[in-house]
Enzyme design. Structure first.
Site: not given
Length: 1529
Positions: A1197-1199
């Site tokens: 996940p890159c948030q």
């Protein structure tokens, strides 16, 4: 009238000429004044000469020093003559006046003053007009009444502290230039030129005097004036005249003239005494009276009486001297005018543009009385962090728009805060942090004012009726007010999203009301101005008066008191100014009211916030107090589980390289920050511009040649005999001595270049030139900090490069200790290698403490031109045989042309023969068509390469130099279906071409590679909609002149693949195509599981990456980890043989390491340990163990990758960022043969690139080979723009996979990764200028699907027809029934809007008619979303909102929740009135029709939007298969 310059009209008489002397004051006569030092605490008085005036104050002067040291100095005759450059000095004014007399004087003396200053008795400079209040004195150069003062300055006499000033006057009315006079008891003085340090004081008064003169000249008939002018005409004329004066600095405003109206009136009525009887009397002139009254009304407005008790001010029981009320008020007025004038001058100097650089902050103290008493917010028990809902790739310019209901705003102490304290401009350097909470839901385009009851809004469908998710926000960065009709909507922005505010909480409603009231007031003022014939007809004061006349029942009513109205408008001024600045009518934006309000705000001396050039999105941890005050969130926070190695690498970095303290940050960091802000997933308009201007050439491979500092050295000799010779006959040696240094093959030496920089070289071989020079051929080594790793590299790490250098032995300065490290590989050696590394690091630290030279390590070869780090070629290094592996693999100039014969040539390292088929750039045959610029049609007009048949080679005549541009070839052109029409292209195979008789001559430099044209039965087939071979088939003949298309004549023979020499056509565009490229793709899917890589897919989602890799025949996903249950369920449906773990990857890694007995190497939270202990025995048995996993892939996940994360405590957003640590820890623990990381494009620039660099550094530390790059999915056969960053890693001994070649035309620029020294790397070149195949269109993708209605919910449907396009045939495969052709239901208003959007390319909300529609509820609403027009300029015209897809274009970036008002916005079907369906979204990503998704419709859209397009994964898998097969062969 004033006729004599020496007899000015005295209109500035002081009320009291002199103050009486008090009995207790000391008196000092002149003689005592000059005797010695004076008591600084006593007042000094002069004595009048022969008159009865009271003694006036004399200014203090510096005490004369009486304690000088004497020294006898003998001067020569020449030296004793002193030339006097200064003016005479006189103590007494009378003496100075006498010395400057030019002749007999009958009248009172008149003189001129230059370099003058006015000051009080203490010597402090004072403004000119203050002489009316207190005793002022003059220090100046007194000059005779001469014309040329500067030339005759020597005639002047300097006098200090003379006077006092008795009165002043203004003359020059007839001449048009103001002349200011001051008078003392002795003489009248014309003020000519103030001293430099007094200019700012005097200029204010002089401008007032000039205003008097200009007003006189506009009104007096004697000089051509018109006494019947109206006030507005007079003001405009005066301002215009003064601003036109040559040399006038600044910009005079009408407000300045009005504010000095009383002063002007008093000066001009003084002229009535000398006026002719026929002249108009100024005292009764209506326009002059109006000017005076306008000034008086302003004075009254500004008198906001404070509550002060009667009586004089007392301090420590001592009563201050009484000041008359008139004098006190006058002093205040003069001071205020002085401040206003300074502000006006500053604005004039800055110009209008400087206002963009500052933001005047609203004062909390001034607005406090308009708000309730302090109160505190209590967070809800169900609130969640907004970061959880952060879109993967959202940045400022394209963050989503959402709705926030039941909201409140508060500070870090949870105290409720007014919204207007937050800057209303993006980029303002705010000094207050405001948070918020509320119920969030997606924006459905419904119309509702802020604080309006929800029941009045145009409600959406039932699935949007819920209150939403309760969240707490990160800091609010800016806010805007949008208005239209009777609606007022407030929108706030965080770094995650824009939020339209609806109903506030009951507690916060009183805090919202002042903002809404001010917004309504602003709308009323705009309406008021629009009703005028000219918007500037009403000044600021006029508007204030009219607002005070509003009815009490008006929503914009403030007060009937003019003073209170002005106060309210000024203190809340930023709200009004923002609404004015966003108003589309320029006359309103530039109205006198708006400029007057800005000036009034500046006069209050509020804090000015600096405006930044770019808005920086800084999404670190969410510091909202609700994160810690409320009960635990529904989603538990868990820190990443890591191995000790990964934890050490990352924690060491953040310990030593905090972003704000890093002094040795990468030189490209500043550029990367800009890149981070500019990189957006939805870049349609920007990229089209980039494509036009961007050269697609990369930085060429570096072949640096350093100039070295040579030194003569006699102590240089070879040791031993020559061991061989170079190809040119030069003797080779194994060892040499340079002074006391012993140089052997394979050692590293240090040199010094001409800049004094040390250069390290690895010795490949040594030789002696035929002229006797003793030489070394070496390869340069680079420090890790000089590579893409930047400050993430270890200071001891060196990297071998392909840059070679030849230098003399005498240039060597010293030997370096460099260990070319090669460690045993595999999970079995992890602990052994870790222990060896620990010992090595301890040894290095000990050497560092002792000050010993550093011992370097070299583990990899750095090849920036390929964006990769490779294993060291140990078997080819330092052989000493005269051959260098680096030099041998260097390719010649890629544009070099070599003619081999009349039938063949080599160009760009590819051999071409007559009868070969090749690509020609499309721009040779036709000028590029104008492409549409509407959102979504970005690929319209782009052409693929033209397929041609090589017939002849034309050598240049004579001795002419061979050049690719001048050398021609004859080719037969083959046409494509898209050359005929888009309709023909739609129904044809993408690989089909048409034979023609069109033979043309083409320059060689137009060639773009080789291809093959075969019979249809000879080309390979695949069930996957991905092109990997450069193959075409031909069955028809095309005549471009007539447009006729016929069956190919029998006499036309096409060479089949069997007639080609094996391997002769395997090269294309400079890259060798492996034999595996030519195999039938069906065989890929039939590869047995045993021959595939056993794969672990982490963060698997619904399985897009696994699907493409398995289609390529290279991997078999045996294990998958996914946190979301619907996505995990979808993965299981499509990959039933995989063991899918729907759990937190941190828990799973902990369970695996516990299972294998490596708990001591695992760093995890107690929570992860507890959950891992609860695993069932079946789950534990199914967990993979080291040795079983050959390939790990996934997209963490890159948030949380944006912002400054620093290994400190943080909530969920920080945990998501740390998922990269868990992902790398899986790789470090399992040590698979291959590793693939997928992420958003901005992964390489997040956090100034730190996360990207640390990821690469971690893989290198494990011993992997690494390659990095960015790819565009649209170039690999999907009709969608989707850019993704990838990192490949391959174990030592494996072949590092290369990047797949883009095969489809797509309007995307070259996707770069910045490297040090201003270079960059691009994994693939842009295909905007051409590619082997055309772009896949929206029609190709979904044109065969049956029609459905808005809100369609039937899961299974019949196709109702056969597939038409090549893509449809591949994507449908053998699927019989169509599933998930379901559409989100729009609310009534959005459905009406969709129906009214024209069904043609590029149409969006701009094409809606400007009218109102009646809903079924009876509510009348705007068809055009009322908030869009007023804010379009700030949001790129909201391009694409409510937009239709273009049949011939592409889909925008796939989103997790298609909404007409969403981040992408273009989600309407090209010719149906609905949002695109789940299946249509899936096809846009390249998912086959038999692929299943799980959960509700929102979950399905989210699974698709977060997935890697399978065709892109397939292309990557093909390259991985090549690498695996290469080792097997």
């Amino acid at each position: 009238m004033v006729k004599s310059p020496c007899s000015p009209v005295t209109t500035g008489k002081k009320r009291c000429r002199a103050k009486p002397q008090k009995k207790d004051e000391d008196t000092t006569d002149k003689g005592k004044l000059d005797e010695g030092p004076l008591d600084a605490t006593k007042e000094m008085n002069g004595v009048g000469k022969g008159d009865s005036r009271a003694a006036c104050k004399r200014p203090r002067r510096a005490a004369a020093c009486s304690d000088f040291k004497e020294k006898s100095v003998r001067l020569s005759d020449k030296s004793s003559v002193v030339a006097t450059n200064g003016n005479k000095m006189e103590e007494e004014e009378m003496d100075a006046v006498k010395l400057t007399k030019l002749g007999p004087e009958v009248q009172r003396p008149c003189r001129k003053l230059i370099d003058f200053i006015l000051h009080d008795a203490d010597g402090k400079l004072q403004p000119f007009e203050m002489s009316e209040i207190d005793d002022f004195f003059i220090t100046a150069l007194i000059m005779p009444m001469d014309d040329d003062l500067e030339k005759d300055r020597q005639k002047g006499v300097r006098c200090e502290g003379f006077g006092r000033i008795e009165d002043w006057a203004i003359s020059g009315y007839d001449e048009g230039t103001a002349v200011v006079w001051v008078s003392t008891e002795v003489a009248d003085y014309e003020c000519v030129k103030p001293a430099g340090n007094y200019k700012s004081y005097y200029d204010h008064f002089y401008e007032k005097a000039q205003v008097c003169v200009e007003v006189y000249r506009k009104l007096a008939r004697s000089v051509g004036g018109n006494p019947n002018l109206g006030l507005e005409e007079l003001l405009a004329s005066v301002v215009r005249s003064i601003n036109a004066i040559k040399g006038y600095s600044g910009t005079l405003s009408k407000d300045f003239v009005i504010s000095n109206g009383e002063f002007v009136y008093n000066q001009l009525i003084g002229l009535d005494e000398t006026a002719n009887t026929d002249d108009e009397k100024f005292a009764t002139l209506p326009v002059l009276l109006a000017l005076r009254d306008g000034c008086k009304s302003r004075v009254e407005v500004s008198k906001l009486q404070p509550n002060i008790s009667n009586g004089s001010l007392k301090i420590n029981d001592a009563e201050c001297k009484e000041v008359s009320e008139d004098d006190d008020e006058k002093l205040a007025r003069l001071l205020q005018q002085e401040e206003e004038w300074k502000m006006m001058k500053q604005r004039g100097k800055r110009g209008t543009t400087s206002q963009k650089n500052v933001y005047i902050k609203i004062s909390e103290a001034e607005i406090a009385n308009d708000y309730p008493l302090p109160a505190y917010y209590k967070p809800s028990s169900q609130e969640m962090d907004e970061y959880i809902f952060d879109s993967e790739d959202s940045f400022y310019s394209d963050v989503p728009v959402r709705i926030l209901n039941n909201w409140a705003l508060y500070n870090a102490d949870s105290r409720l805060i007014p919204l207007e304290l937050i800057p209303m401009k993006a980029g303002a350097e705010n000094d207050i942090v405001v948070f918020g909470s509320g119920f969030m839901r997606e924006d459905d385009g419904s119309c509702c004012s802020t604080a309006e009851s929800a029941k009045l809004s145009s409600s959406s469908s039932s699935n949007h009726q819920d209150a939403g998710v309760s969240i707490y926000l990160s800091p609010i960065k800016e806010w805007v007010i949008e208005f239209g009709g009777s609606m007022i909507c407030i929108t706030i922005r965080t770094d995650v999203a824009w939020y339209k505010l609806r109903q506030p909480t009951k507690q916060y409603a009183p805090w919202c009301e002042p903002v809404l009231k001010t917004a309504r007031l602003s709308v009323s003022i705009i309406t008021l101005l629009k009703e005028q014939s000219r918007a500037s007809k009403l000044s600021f004061a006029d508007v204030i008066k009219k607002v005070a006349e509003f009815d009490k029942g008006s929503p914009a009513f403030v007060s009937s008191n003019v003073a209170l109205v002005e106060r309210y408008i000024v203190v809340h001024g930023q709200i009004i100014l923002q609404q004015f600045s966003d108003f589309p009518d320029e006359t309103i934006r530039r109205s006198a009211f708006a400029t007057g309000l800005l000036m009034k705000m500046e006069q209050r001396r509020h804090t000015k916030l600096v405006m930044k050039k770019k808005v920086q999105v800084m999404r670190g941890e969410n510091l909202n107090p609700s994160a810690t005050m409320g009960p635990a969130s529904r989603r538990k926070v868990m820190r990443a589980t890591t191995t000790r190695l990964i934890n050490r690498i990352w924690s060491d970095y953040y310990t030593h390289h905090f972003p704000e303290d890093s002094k040795d940050a990468d030189v490209n960091e500043a550029k990367e920050i800009d890149d981070e802000l500019e990189e957006n997933e939805d870049e349609d308009a920007e990229e089209e511009a980039q494509i036009e201007e961007e050269n697609v050439s990369k930085t060429p491979p570096s072949t640096r040649s350093r100039k070295l500092v040579s030194q003569t050295c006699k102590e240089i000799r070879w040791e031993g005999e020559a061991i061989g010779k170079t190809p040119s006959g030069e003797a080779l040696y194994k060892c040499a001595y340079v002074r006391e240094l012993r140089i052997n093959l394979g050692r590293t030496v240090a040199l010094e270049d001409d800049s004094g920089e040390l250069v390290m070289c690895f010795v490949e071989y040594m030789f002696q030139k035929l002229n006797g020079a003793k030489m070394v051929h070496g390869r340069l080594l680079q420090k890790g900090s000089e590579t893409v790793l930047g400050n993430a590299a270890n200071e001891r790490d060196l990297f071998l490069t392909n840059e070679c250098l030849e230098f003399e032995l005498e240039d060597i300065k010293e030997l370096m200790s460099v260990n070319l490290q090669s460690l045993p590989w595999g999970h079995k050696y992890r602990k052994e290698n870790a222990e060896a590394d620990r010992i090595e690091r301890a040894k290095a630290e000990d050497r560092k403490k002792k000050g010993l030279p550093m011992e370097y390590l070299c583990k990899s070869l750095y090849w920036p031109e390929k964006g990769a780090f490779f294993s060291l070629p140990h078997d080819k290094l330092g052989l000493g045989n005269g051959f260098c592996s680096s030099c041998q693999q260097k390719e010649p100039d890629c544009d070099e042309l070599q003619i081999l014969s009349k039938n063949s040539f080599i160009y760009r390292n590819i051999t071409y023969n007559v009868n070969d088929y090749l690509y020609i750039r499309p721009d040779f045959f036709s000028q590029e068509e104008d492409r549409a610029t509407f959102k979504g049609g970005r690929n319209v007009g782009l052409k693929p390469y033209v397929v041609c048949h090589l017939l002849d080679v034309h050598e240049p005549a004579g001795s002419r130099k061979i050049h690719p541009a001048s050398t021609k070839i004859s080719v037969r052109r083959f046409y494509r279906p898209d050359d005929i029409s888009s309709a023909k292209a739609y129904v044809s195979d993408i690989r089909e071409v048409y034979y023609s008789e069109n033979i043309v001559k083409v320059p060689v430099d137009m060639i773009e590679g080789k291809c093959e044209v075969k019979k249809k039965i000879d080309i390979s087939n695949s069930d996957v909609p991905v092109m990997v071979e450069h193959e075409f088939f031909c069955e028809h003949f095309y005549d471009p002149a007539t447009g006729a298309l016929k069956q190919l004549p029998p006499n036309v023979k096409l060479m089949s693949v069997q007639q080609k020499a094996t391997g002769a056509l395997k090269k294309n565009k400079g890259k060798q195509i492996c034999e595996s490229d030519q195999v039938d793709s069906d065989k890929c899917t039939k590869v047995s599981k045993e021959n595939r890589l056993a794969t672990l897919d982490i963060f698997a989602g619904c399985g897009g990456l696994s699907e493409g890799l398995q289609q390529a025949g290279v991997s078999f996903t045996k294990w998958a980890i996914e946190y979301e249950e619907p996505a995990g369920e979808a993965f299981t449906k499509n990959h039933p043989e995989a063991a899918v773990f729907v759990d937190n990857c941190n828990v799973i890694l902990k369970a695996i390491m516990d299972k294998c007995g490596d708990a001591d190497d695992c760093i995890s939270t107690s929570e992860a340990a507890e959950q891992a202990a609860k695993f069932s025995q079946d789950n534990i048995m199914n967990l993979p163990v080291p040795g079983e996993v050959e390939f790990i892939n996934g997209g963490p996940p890159c948030q949380g990758f944006s912002g400054m994360n620093r290994f400190n405590q943080s909530p969920w957003s920080k945990v998501q960022c740390e998922m990269i640590l868990a992902f790398l820890s899986f790789a470090e623990y399992f040590r698979p043969r291959f590793f693939l990381l997928e992420n958003v494009r901005n992964f390489v620039s997040f956090n100034k690139g730190q996360t990207f660099r640390l990821t690469v550094a971690s893989l290198l530390e494990m011993g992997y080979q690494v390659r990095f790059g960015i790819l565009e999915a649209g170039t690999f056969g999907v009709a969608q723009s989707r850019k993704r960053a990838f990192i490949w890693a391959a174990a030592p001994g494996e072949t590092l996979p290369d990047w797949p070649e883009p095969m489809h035309v797509f309007a995307s620029p070259e996707l770069k990764i910045n490297l040090p020294d201003g270079k960059y790397y691009a994994a693939a070149k842009s295909t905007a200028g051409g590619a082997p195949f055309r772009a896949i269109t929206v029609r190709d993708t979904i044109g065969d699907l049956p029609k459905v209605e808005n809100g369609a919910s039937k899961l299974l449907l019949e196709y109702g027809g056969e597939p038409i396009s090549w893509f449809q045939k591949k994507i449908r495969g053998n699927t019989i029934a169509l599933n998930d052709h379901i559409s989100k239901e729009m609310n009534e208003l959005n459905l009406i809007r969709c129906q009214r959007i024209p069904k043609r390319p590029g149409c969006d909300w701009h094409d809606l008619p400007d009218e109102k529609v009646k809903l079924s509820s009876g509510q009348l609403v705007d068809l055009i979303p009322w908030c869009l027009p007023n804010t379009a300029k700030r949001h790129n015209q909201w391009k694409g909102l409510y937009g239709r897809l273009d049949w011939e274009g592409n889909f925008p970036t796939s989103v997790t929740d298609p909404q007409p008002m969403g981040k992408v916005g273009m989600c309407f079907h090209p010719d149906q009135d609905r949002i695109i369906t789940v299946r249509e979204c899936a096809r846009s990503q390249g998912f086959p029709d038999n692929y299943q998704f799980a959960g509700n419709i929102q979950s399905k859209h989210r699974q698709i939007g977060n997935a890697v397009p399978p065709p892109l994964a397939f292309a990557l898998g093909r390259k991985l298969k090549e690498a695996v097969d290469a080792k097997r062969q």
